[in-house]
Design an enzyme around this catalytic site. Sequence first.
Site, PDB file in Angstrom:
ATOM      1  N   PRO A 642      54.836  16.391  42.347  1.00 24.65           N
ATOM      2  CA  PRO A 642      55.613  16.635  43.574  1.00 24.65           C
ATOM      3  C   PRO A 642      57.101  16.414  43.359  1.00 24.65           C
ATOM      4  O   PRO A 642      57.513  15.527  42.612  1.00 24.65           O
ATOM      5  CB  PRO A 642      55.032  15.623  44.572  1.00 24.65           C
ATOM      6  N   GLU A 643      57.890  17.247  44.030  1.00 24.18           N
ATOM      7  CA  GLU A 643      59.343  17.177  43.873  1.00 24.18           C
ATOM      8  C   GLU A 643      59.938  16.076  44.748  1.00 24.18           C
ATOM      9  O   GLU A 643      59.447  15.783  45.820  1.00 24.18           O
ATOM     10  CB  GLU A 643      59.968  18.519  44.261  1.00 24.18           C
ATOM     11  N   GLY A 644      61.010  15.502  44.257  1.00 27.96           N
ATOM     12  CA  GLY A 644      61.751  14.531  45.045  1.00 27.96           C
ATOM     13  C   GLY A 644      61.049  13.214  45.261  1.00 27.96           C
ATOM     14  O   GLY A 644      61.407  12.458  46.158  1.00 27.96           O
ATOM     15  N   SER A 650      61.104  17.577  37.506  1.00 26.52           N
ATOM     16  CA  SER A 650      61.932  18.511  36.741  1.00 26.52           C
ATOM     17  C   SER A 650      61.651  18.390  35.245  1.00 26.52           C
ATOM     18  O   SER A 650      61.572  19.404  34.537  1.00 26.52           O
ATOM     19  CB  SER A 650      63.417  18.262  37.026  1.00 26.52           C
ATOM     20  N   ASP A 694      62.949  10.603  30.931  1.00 24.90           N
ATOM     21  CA  ASP A 694      61.894  11.368  31.590  1.00 24.90           C
ATOM     22  C   ASP A 694      61.282  12.397  30.649  1.00 24.90           C
ATOM     23  O   ASP A 694      60.064  12.546  30.573  1.00 24.90           O
ATOM     24  CB  ASP A 694      62.452  12.068  32.831  1.00 24.90           C
TER      25      ASP A 694
END
Length: 928
Positions: A642-644, A650, A694
């Site tokens: 999931p983003e954010g 990313s 990351d």
Amino acid sequence: MNGSEGEAISISRDHLTFAYYVTGNGFGHATRVAEVVRHLIAAGHVVHVVTRAPDFVFTSETQSPNLHIRKVLLDCGAVQADALTVDRLASLEKYAQTAVVPRASIIATELEWLKSVGADLVVSDVVPVACRAAADAGIRSVCVTNFSWDFIYAEYVVAAGYHHRSTIWQIAEDYSHSELVLRLPGYCPMPAFRDVIDVPLVVRRLQKSRLEVRKQLGIGDDVKLVIFNFGGQPAGWKLEQEWLPAGWLCLVCGAPDNQELPPNFIRLEKDAYTPDLIAASDCMLGKIGYGTVSEALAYKLPFVFVRRDYFNEEPFLRNMLEHYKSGVEMIRRDLVTGQWMPYLTRALSLSPCYDGGINGGEVVAHILQDIANGKNHASNKLSGVRRLRDAIVLGYQLQRAPGREIGIPDWYLLAENEVHHHTASPNNEMNGSASLEQLCIENFEILHGELHNLSDTMAFLKSLSTLASSADPGKNTEKHLLREQVAAAGLFNWEEEIYVTRAPGRLDVMGGIADYSGSLVLQMPIGEACHVAIQRNHPSKQKLWKHALARQKAKGQEFTPVLQIVSFGSELNNRAPTFDMDLSDMMDGEQPISYEKAHKFFAQDPSQKWVAYVAGAIVVLLNELGICLTDSISILVSSAVPEGKGVSSSASVEVASMSAIAAAYGLNISPRDLALLCQKVENYVVGAPCGVMDQMTSACGEANKLLAMVCQPAEVKELVCIPTHMRFWGFDSGIRHRYKSIYAKKLPESILGKTFLDKYISHDDTATTIDPECNYGVRAPTRHPIYENFRVEAFKALLTAGTTDEQLRALGELMYQCHYSYSACGLGSYGTDKLVALVQQVQHRKSSQCGGGTLCGAKITGGGSGGSVCVIGRNCVQSSEEILEIQQRYKVATGYLPSIFDGSSPGAGKFGYLKLRHRPLLDVHPEV
């Protein structure tokens, strides 16, 4: 409730007075209000319209002494930076100035005015404060809308202005005073309302026939006509004659008086009656809004649309438009460069099939009259106030699990990722995995690689098989496919080889932002991952989308290498699901395009910025390794990270994409080097300053192990096994990222950027820049990485120190210390602090009981200032129950239901790649 086309509303015995409030957002609200008002006045009632829209919107259909227009603005809607882009922060700030700061005086003024006009019913479309003013005046109120501002603004708060969060709650609370909502088709979730009645489309009636309109314009029926309609927001683009195919004319709505138009473009008057013009046209080109969509559906007009950025109403209307075979999406780049022909041609091939009612104005007027006469349409459901938290939840970037919320159209739920990542547990070994693997082998011959017993990879291969079947012209599939699925089905040559890679997100267990200072960090690859499928083809064999083919023909090119990308699940974030470009655009003469030019190229269309994370890998490989782009490339991206949420979505996309391209080109790149290349993608092509932690975790990590590494330089120290008696979880807070030794007294508390640059010249970080005018904290941020390195080293040593409760408590205490150190640096947030406090409360409450607690510690993760929280505890059922308890308590406290990250999976290096060849299942006939 649906009414029949011919039914007329009966004239009430009483002449009623309606106060009808219209939001200040665009023309669509005003035009549908005008249609309802027409019916109310025809029934003999008095209507006071409160609006800032031009008078002609209402008076073109209704001229009556019973129509009163009061020019007042009580909300501002969405502030647009241009015709296609909403300025999220400006929208929140303008709403605050328009409706929050003067709130008390607004309510007092409206209270007095409502009493002065003798209003029997307040109707709102969809002004929040009108409902509250009506309640204070003792007058019933009803909303008529397809969306509510609490839902629209909620995502803006997360992305652009969390300090406006209380505004969302106030808006939802205002709406809860409304008796019910008359909900229009194409609706968004609107949980703040107590009750709902569904009504047909509200559209303005036709005043003239197609032939009458064309005769008035002097246009023959054989001329193809497109109406250029951007909803009252002049686009301001320079229109060129050659943009239209031969034999076409374009009617331009809202063109500025000083804009010069080519001879095949016709300027319309500001007060032109657009329903007649729409019905007289062959297709429409514009942006999606309720007014344009409803009239296109009602009059069965194909609609070529261009996405708006950051307006959360759009996905629901867009999916309805496409469901009824009425929509064609145009890429913004092709809009502004005049590549219109393939889209207009495609629009003419559609057969719009909307079969719902279009008499919503009549139906709504009838219900409003009944309510004003005292009829009770509402049920005894719980007050919307008790469900306000759901309004916040639903707005968070449109990310939700299928079926978790009510009131979402079925066709919207279908927009969830076809792979169903939300329900898969990628790290769990599957029962009967051999049979499942055999099923995939029957569809795909696995020429290289292993499935690693990953259920999400199995599901991804199953989705590929489904796409291959739907692409078979000999099979008539009845299942309705979304546009992204149709595009993906035609993306590959299914008889040729396809490469598949996988890269997980990451959970920061210890170290976090101290990675920039060379501290040791401990990272865990999570179960959620991104899959990428890629195929290279000779340009003569590449399947091209129609607009890409038209672009090449316009350039006089033949068999030119093309990049085509499809992103699954893009509708959840209102991104364009497809992207294509000529690969020659990645070259500047004989040299690869520079990183600066690549960044500008991918940033020009906000709805396609996501492409930089994928195509940026090609740009980096061109610049760093000199690959040759002689073949076309097709890429399918499907991410469950999931983003954010602070779990490196990313990085997972970058690593999976880079791995896939490397596999397709036969490049042997080590996981470490691959991570460094991916960092260049994010730093130089995407334009986001970040370290390499990351990407290293996503590339180099292994399941159920913590990656111990330093990032200055990027070096993996070791992989530390997670003891089987302990477990790590992640909570997302719903908030986006935004050494007392003798040396401490020598450090200033802060330093001005200019002072630092004058003395030290540089800070040796190519990913960030120093603002000379900014005052930077020094002492606390310096203290953090020094102590954090000690804490991480101690944490790593304790992991192998036994299986006692003391060990877990010590590990938890180190995590708490890390969390408090983040806060001292100014990197905390309300949400993450709340989650850590809840873990402590559960831990201490359980510890005081006879059984003892099983959760032991928690900390903010990554860059801080929001994001996720990592929790450590004993690996047992009780811990899982406590994690779920914290999730629910956080929702009660904040209105946001946090996602839980639970489990681990291998990094991209360990997964490698799959090389597949599709083998269609043959019909098997029993022997006679």
